[in-house]
Design a protein around this motif. Sequence first.
Motif, PDB file in Angstrom:
ATOM      1  N   LEU A  96       0.652  -0.895   0.008  1.00  0.00           N
ATOM      2  CA  LEU A  96      -0.420   0.117   0.002  1.00  0.00           C
ATOM      3  C   LEU A  96       1.041   1.354  -0.057  1.00  0.00           C
ATOM      4  O   LEU A  96       0.776   2.149  -0.767  1.00  0.00           O
ATOM      5  N   GLY A  97       1.482   1.395   1.171  1.00  0.00           N
ATOM      6  CA  GLY A  97       2.601   2.666   1.112  1.00  0.00           C
ATOM      7  C   GLY A  97       3.309   2.549  -0.223  1.00  0.00           C
ATOM      8  O   GLY A  97       4.015   3.832  -0.994  1.00  0.00           O
ATOM      9  N   THR A  98       4.264   1.532  -1.454  1.00  0.00           N
ATOM     10  CA  THR A  98       4.538   0.863  -2.399  1.00  0.00           C
ATOM     11  C   THR A  98       3.384   2.235  -3.262  1.00  0.00           C
ATOM     12  O   THR A  98       3.706   2.912  -4.261  1.00  0.00           O
ATOM     13  N   ALA A  99       2.591   1.876  -3.675  1.00  0.00           N
ATOM     14  CA  ALA A  99       1.243   2.158  -3.804  1.00  0.00           C
ATOM     15  C   ALA A  99       0.802   3.713  -4.215  1.00  0.00           C
ATOM     16  O   ALA A  99       0.929   3.943  -5.075  1.00  0.00           O
ATOM     17  N   VAL A 100       1.085   4.199  -3.178  1.00  0.00           N
ATOM     18  CA  VAL A 100       0.923   5.577  -2.668  1.00  0.00           C
ATOM     19  C   VAL A 100       2.065   5.861  -3.321  1.00  0.00           C
ATOM     20  O   VAL A 100       2.127   6.730  -4.101  1.00  0.00           O
ATOM     21  N   ALA A 101       3.153   5.938  -2.781  1.00  0.00           N
ATOM     22  CA  ALA A 101       4.365   6.764  -3.306  1.00  0.00           C
ATOM     23  C   ALA A 101       4.487   6.398  -5.254  1.00  0.00           C
ATOM     24  O   ALA A 101       4.686   7.818  -6.242  1.00  0.00           O
ATOM     25  N   GLU A 102       4.002   5.484  -5.421  1.00  0.00           N
ATOM     26  CA  GLU A 102       4.023   5.350  -7.344  1.00  0.00           C
ATOM     27  C   GLU A 102       2.793   5.597  -7.995  1.00  0.00           C
ATOM     28  O   GLU A 102       2.965   6.456  -8.813  1.00  0.00           O
ATOM     29  N   PHE A 103       1.785   6.245  -7.334  1.00  0.00           N
ATOM     30  CA  PHE A 103       0.464   6.393  -8.552  1.00  0.00           C
ATOM     31  C   PHE A 103       0.144   7.670  -7.733  1.00  0.00           C
ATOM     32  O   PHE A 103      -0.611   8.164  -8.402  1.00  0.00           O
ATOM     33  N   VAL A 104       0.337   8.709  -6.639  1.00  0.00           N
ATOM     34  CA  VAL A 104      -0.315   9.852  -5.522  1.00  0.00           C
ATOM     35  C   VAL A 104       0.518  10.476  -5.990  1.00  0.00           C
ATOM     36  O   VAL A 104       1.290  10.071  -5.627  1.00  0.00           O
ATOM     37  N   GLU A 105       0.136  11.285  -6.958  1.00  0.00           N
ATOM     38  CA  GLU A 105       0.707  12.240  -7.423  1.00  0.00           C
ATOM     39  C   GLU A 105       0.927  13.521  -6.022  1.00  0.00           C
ATOM     40  O   GLU A 105      -0.130  13.983  -5.165  1.00  0.00           O
ATOM     41  N   ARG A 106       2.554  13.563  -5.508  1.00  0.00           N
ATOM     42  CA  ARG A 106       2.909  14.945  -4.708  1.00  0.00           C
ATOM     43  C   ARG A 106       2.689  13.911  -3.328  1.00  0.00           C
ATOM     44  O   ARG A 106       2.967  14.902  -2.132  1.00  0.00           O
ATOM     45  N   ALA A 107       2.837  13.050  -3.452  1.00  0.00           N
ATOM     46  CA  ALA A 107       2.399  12.344  -2.078  1.00  0.00           C
ATOM     47  C   ALA A 107       4.172  12.186  -1.155  1.00  0.00           C
ATOM     48  O   ALA A 107       5.209  11.356  -2.553  1.00  0.00           O
ATOM     49  N   PRO A 108       3.970  11.974  -0.025  1.00  0.00           N
ATOM     50  CA  PRO A 108       5.324  11.938   0.854  1.00  0.00           C
ATOM     51  C   PRO A 108       5.895  10.839   0.817  1.00  0.00           C
ATOM     52  O   PRO A 108       4.570   9.561   0.827  1.00  0.00           O
ATOM     53  N   VAL A 109       7.774   9.992   0.799  1.00  0.00           N
ATOM     54  CA  VAL A 109       7.775   8.740  -0.011  1.00  0.00           C
ATOM     55  C   VAL A 109       7.709   8.598   1.662  1.00  0.00           C
ATOM     56  O   VAL A 109       8.827   8.893   2.427  1.00  0.00           O
ATOM     57  N   ARG A 110       7.177   7.382   1.959  1.00  0.00           N
ATOM     58  CA  ARG A 110       7.406   6.651   3.594  1.00  0.00           C
ATOM     59  C   ARG A 110       9.072   5.501   2.769  1.00  0.00           C
ATOM     60  O   ARG A 110       8.727   4.747   2.541  1.00  0.00           O
ATOM     61  N   PRO A 111       9.988   6.023   4.186  1.00  0.00           N
ATOM     62  CA  PRO A 111      10.865   4.983   4.401  1.00  0.00           C
ATOM     63  C   PRO A 111      11.296   3.822   4.516  1.00  0.00           C
ATOM     64  O   PRO A 111       9.900   3.795   5.923  1.00  0.00           O
ATOM     65  N   PRO A 112      11.536   2.947   3.359  1.00  0.00           N
ATOM     66  CA  PRO A 112      11.063   1.068   3.729  1.00  0.00           C
ATOM     67  C   PRO A 112      11.027   0.672   5.166  1.00  0.00           C
ATOM     68  O   PRO A 112      11.283  -1.060   4.604  1.00  0.00           O
ATOM     69  N   VAL A 113      12.120   1.144   5.088  1.00  0.00           N
ATOM     70  CA  VAL A 113      13.107   0.303   6.093  1.00  0.00           C
ATOM     71  C   VAL A 113      12.580  -0.922   7.120  1.00  0.00           C
ATOM     72  O   VAL A 113      13.221  -1.794   7.150  1.00  0.00           O
ATOM     73  N   THR A 114      11.590  -0.274   8.156  1.00  0.00           N
ATOM     74  CA  THR A 114      11.447  -0.833   8.876  1.00  0.00           C
ATOM     75  C   THR A 114       9.969  -1.993   7.983  1.00  0.00           C
ATOM     76  O   THR A 114       9.926  -3.293   8.545  1.00  0.00           O
ATOM     77  N   GLU A 115       9.222  -1.751   7.385  1.00  0.00           N
ATOM     78  CA  GLU A 115       8.557  -2.913   6.638  1.00  0.00           C
ATOM     79  C   GLU A 115       9.332  -3.942   5.645  1.00  0.00           C
ATOM     80  O   GLU A 115       8.814  -5.016   6.657  1.00  0.00           O
TER      81      GLU A 115
END
Length: 386
Positions: free
Chosen positions: A83-102
């Motif tokens: 879900l976080g990856t999809a938001v980063a890819e498809f939602v324009e201007r959305a803040p990138v969530r770092p994925p280290v913990t995920e």
Amino acid sequence: MTAGGTPARRSVFVAEVAALVVAVVVDSVLAVRGDGARGVLGPLIATVVPYAGEAAAILAVLRRRFPRRIELLAGAVVGLSLLGTAVAEFVERAPVRPPVTEVLAVLLLAAAGCRRLPPARAAVLAIAACVTVVLAPVVRYGLDSVFPVAAAVAWGAALVLGLILRDADARHRRELERVRNEDRLQLARDLHDLVAHHVTGIVVRTRAAQALAANPAAPVQDPAELYDHIEHAAAEALTATRGLVGVLRSDEPLPSPSLALGDVVRAAAGEAPVHVAADVESLPLPPQVSVALHRVLLEALTNVRRHARPTLVRVVARSEEGFLVLEVDNDGVPPGAAAEHGHGIIGMTERMAAVGGELTAGPHGDGGWRVAARVPDDFDGLPRGI
């Protein structure tokens, strides 16, 4: 001669939690250094899904509490990450969530799945984890980042670790089965001795009664008394046979023929000094309790010979606040001896648990070791029949 693996498990758990906390800190630093929320939708997404990494970390830790829900927990963590990856890819201007913990949470669950799940389901989880941990940094940071390569390497390491632990578990189960098979062989060797002990008593009493009846010079005896002796011997044989059936059902080895506590303890202790309290010396034991105490004492003394250089070994049987207590003390334990799992301790603990008792084993005093078995002295709740 070991007592339990809880310190080792606790250390692994603490290391795991520490790694997740570090991952959360790294994500927080990366998030601060990255671009903030932009546009109208960016702040909304940052408000609705701000803690995906922390939630994934909690779900990964929960797998220890719910080991049969690994697939469900892994699916939830994979879904959060995708879900976080999809938001980063498809939602324009959305803040990138770092994925280290995920990514770390997915890897922990993937390793656990490779260890515990059936092969087909473990393979599906491993593939889903690979896609998730590689796709997240690629989409969020691009192919020119070092994160995708690091995630792929970490996925491979997690997969290898899970398979190594799976193989170790399989070897552990095979070793336990080997021990059980040895017990079955010992059962076969002891079968004749146990049954013959009681049947011989019946035969001897019957022949004695016949000899007295056929001898005119012998004093007249009450036949009822003779029958009582024979009936008593037959009852003992029946009790022992019922105990034997219980042993066969539970794959347990046989005790000594006697079911009196003092006799059982001395038969197993051999040459070790024994002190049996007077109030429990002649206490009759149900067959399954006799089996458990007999085998616990044998195993404890075997561990003394294997793992210590004792100058003093002492066996004590006593009553304490509604419990029968059997203790084996010895010295000669090497300094720093750890309390870890061993097949002997596992077997003793299982035997005591089967009769409603408990077992503790560990360092005692200065350079000593104690194995203590406790079983309730109220046997009414134990099954006695076939």
